[in-house]
Design an enzyme around this catalytic site. Structure first.
Site, PDB file in Angstrom:
ATOM      1  N   ASP A 207      41.437  42.159  41.805  1.00 13.74           N
ATOM      2  CA  ASP A 207      42.588  41.352  41.388  1.00 13.74           C
ATOM      3  C   ASP A 207      42.130  40.164  40.545  1.00 13.74           C
ATOM      4  O   ASP A 207      41.021  39.661  40.723  1.00 13.74           O
ATOM      5  CB  ASP A 207      43.338  40.866  42.636  1.00 13.74           C
ATOM      6  CG  ASP A 207      44.777  40.492  42.313  1.00 13.74           C
ATOM      7  OD1 ASP A 207      45.250  40.800  41.195  1.00 13.74           O
ATOM      8  OD2 ASP A 207      45.438  39.891  43.178  1.00 13.74           O
TER       9      ASP A 207
ATOM     10  N   HIS B  71      41.939  42.777  31.424  1.00 10.74           N
ATOM     11  CA  HIS B  71      41.695  44.143  31.901  1.00 10.74           C
ATOM     12  C   HIS B  71      40.431  44.723  31.255  1.00 10.74           C
ATOM     13  O   HIS B  71      39.660  45.427  31.909  1.00 10.74           O
ATOM     14  CB  HIS B  71      42.908  45.032  31.612  1.00 10.74           C
ATOM     15  CG  HIS B  71      44.130  44.619  32.387  1.00 10.74           C
ATOM     16  ND1 HIS B  71      44.092  44.346  33.736  1.00 10.74           N
ATOM     17  CD2 HIS B  71      45.419  44.420  32.007  1.00 10.74           C
ATOM     18  CE1 HIS B  71      45.307  44.001  34.157  1.00 10.74           C
ATOM     19  NE2 HIS B  71      46.118  44.029  33.127  1.00 10.74           N
TER      20      HIS B  71
ATOM     21  N   ASN C 296      52.231  49.459  40.599  1.00  8.11           N
ATOM     22  CA  ASN C 296      51.939  48.899  39.268  1.00  8.11           C
ATOM     23  C   ASN C 296      52.865  49.429  38.172  1.00  8.11           C
ATOM     24  O   ASN C 296      52.915  48.870  37.077  1.00  8.11           O
ATOM     25  CB  ASN C 296      50.473  49.133  38.862  1.00  8.11           C
ATOM     26  CG  ASN C 296      49.498  48.210  39.572  1.00  8.11           C
ATOM     27  OD1 ASN C 296      48.327  48.532  39.755  1.00  8.11           O
ATOM     28  ND2 ASN C 296      49.950  47.019  39.976  1.00  8.11           N
TER      29      ASN C 296
ATOM     30  N   ARG D 112      38.401  41.823  48.404  1.00  8.94           N
ATOM     31  CA  ARG D 112      39.512  41.534  47.500  1.00  8.94           C
ATOM     32  C   ARG D 112      39.167  40.294  46.687  1.00  8.94           C
ATOM     33  O   ARG D 112      38.858  39.245  47.250  1.00  8.94           O
ATOM     34  CB  ARG D 112      40.819  41.287  48.258  1.00  8.94           C
ATOM     35  CG  ARG D 112      41.948  40.988  47.276  1.00  8.94           C
ATOM     36  CD  ARG D 112      43.302  40.802  47.911  1.00  8.94           C
ATOM     37  NE  ARG D 112      44.298  40.708  46.847  1.00  8.94           N
ATOM     38  CZ  ARG D 112      45.455  41.338  46.829  1.00  8.94           C
ATOM     39  NH1 ARG D 112      45.797  42.101  47.826  1.00  8.94           N
ATOM     40  NH2 ARG D 112      46.293  41.200  45.808  1.00  8.94           N
TER      41      ARG D 112
HETATM   42  C1  FPP Z   1      44.662  43.343  38.841  1.00  9.60           C
HETATM   43  O1  FPP Z   1      44.696  42.317  37.915  1.00  9.60           O
HETATM   44  C2  FPP Z   1      44.118  44.544  38.326  1.00  9.60           C
HETATM   45  C3  FPP Z   1      44.817  45.678  38.027  1.00  9.60           C
HETATM   46  C4  FPP Z   1      46.265  45.795  38.104  1.00  9.60           C
HETATM   47  C5  FPP Z   1      44.186  46.900  37.609  1.00  9.60           C
HETATM   48  C6  FPP Z   1      42.718  46.985  37.738  1.00  9.60           C
HETATM   49  C7  FPP Z   1      42.191  47.358  36.437  1.00  9.60           C
HETATM   50  C8  FPP Z   1      40.966  47.068  35.987  1.00  9.60           C
HETATM   51  C9  FPP Z   1      39.934  46.413  36.788  1.00  9.60           C
HETATM   52  C10 FPP Z   1      40.577  47.364  34.600  1.00  9.60           C
HETATM   53  C11 FPP Z   1      40.514  48.778  34.265  1.00  9.60           C
HETATM   54  C12 FPP Z   1      39.785  49.609  35.223  1.00  9.60           C
HETATM   55  C13 FPP Z   1      39.166  50.724  34.885  1.00  9.60           C
HETATM   56  C14 FPP Z   1      38.542  51.560  35.921  1.00  9.60           C
HETATM   57  C15 FPP Z   1      39.078  51.142  33.503  1.00  9.60           C
HETATM   58  P1  FPP Z   1      46.076  41.604  37.660  1.00  9.60           P
HETATM   59  O2  FPP Z   1      46.561  42.048  36.324  1.00  9.60           O
HETATM   60  O3  FPP Z   1      47.025  41.873  38.772  1.00  9.60           O
HETATM   61  O4  FPP Z   1      45.658  40.127  37.658  1.00  9.60           O
HETATM   62  P2  FPP Z   1      46.576  38.874  38.009  1.00  9.60           P
HETATM   63  O5  FPP Z   1      46.882  38.961  39.486  1.00  9.60           O
HETATM   64  O6  FPP Z   1      45.713  37.722  37.679  1.00  9.60           O
HETATM   65  O7  FPP Z   1      47.798  38.964  37.155  1.00  9.60           O
END
Ligand code: FPP
Length: 242
Positions: free
Chosen positions: A20, A37, A68, A187
């Site tokens: 996260d 990302h 998501n 986490r």
């Molecule tokens: C949370 O960050 C992460 C995700 C929703 C997706 C996880 C994706 C990646 C780590 C990148 C791509 C992965 C691969 C395997 C190619 P968030 O967007 O919820 O962050 P925030 O809480 O700060 O908004």
């Protein structure tokens, strides 16, 4: 001289990570969310390689939750594009490090292009012996338990009788029964919740929360979590002998 790589008296056999904080990492830097990302995908590579190097048997990463889909279409499209790019680009690294790739979740609901990359990566890496890396995609923990119950009921109908059901029997119906025990759940991003991730598998997991955003979670942060894990007294409901 670089510091010697630490060794750990006890390593988790299975680490699961809720990655996260990509969006907040980008926003803090004045960048668009998708840059977060992209940086997160680079962290996936670093942490995967380090886990394999240390001898962790299994690493499961929450890459796209069933919830998501509520995000803006532009962000979903970007995440799917990144996933395809990651899988295609990562195959040589997975091969070099002896890492077997697999995926869990309601994969049939993903696009045919993403599915094709998943299948290709699974097939190429199938025999790799060192570590299994699993991406949870379109994954929800309650959904997994419901899907397992459906499979169990389907089997019972086909056999014309309800077989005896134990926890071990039920676990055979999970998406990947070999990953049915998580030892350490990490986490990043500062929140203290499990967000519908590996509910069955994390029953006895040790939990590690860090404020670090996922793109900032590097090898030192992983080692800190592993150092703490090694000191934990895992009793599984029993008592420690003194
Ligand atoms: C949370 O960050 C992460 C995700 C929703 C997706 C996880 C994706 C990646 C780590 C990148 C791509 C992965 C691969 C395997 C190619 P968030 O967007 O919820 O962050 P925030 O809480 O700060 O908004």
């Amino acid at each position: 001289m670089p510091a010697a790589a630490p060794t750990f008296s006890t390593l988790p056999r299975h680490i699961a990570v809720i990655m996260d904080g990509n969006g907040r990492w980008a926003e803090l830097k004045g960048l668009p969310r998708h840059k977060g990302h992209e940086a997160g995908a680079r962290t996936v590579r670093t942490i995967t390689e380090e886990c394999a190097r240390l001898g962790v048997g299994r690493l499961t990463l929450y890459a796209f939750s069933a919830e998501n889909w509520k995000r803006p279409k532009r962000e979903i499209d970007f995440l799917m594009k990144l996933l395809k790019r990651y899988l295609a680009g990562e195959r040589p690294t997975l091969m070099k490090n002896g890492i077997r790739f697999t995926a869990i979740g309601r994969l049939h609901e993903l696009s045919p292009e993403v599915l094709a990359e998943i299948e290709k990566t699974k097939a190429i890496t199938r025999e790799n012996p060192k570590m299994t890396m699993t991406l949870a995609l379109n994954y929800g923990g309650r959904g997994e338990i419901v899907d397992a119950a459906r499979e169990f009921a389907g089997d019972a109908l086909r056999r014309g009788k309800v077989p005896e059901l134990t926890e071990d029997e039920f676990a055979k119906y999970l998406y990947d029964p070999a990953g049915a025990e998580v030892d350490l759940l990490i986490r990043t991003g500062g929140d203290h919740r499990v967000s519908n991730f590996l509910l069955w598998e994390s029953s006895y997991a040790e939990l590690w929360f860090t404020k670090a955003f996922w793109p900032d979670f590097g090898i030192p942060q992983l080692h800190e979590a592993l150092g703490d894990f090694a000191k934990r007294d895992r009793r599984f409901g029993g008592l420690t002998e003194r």
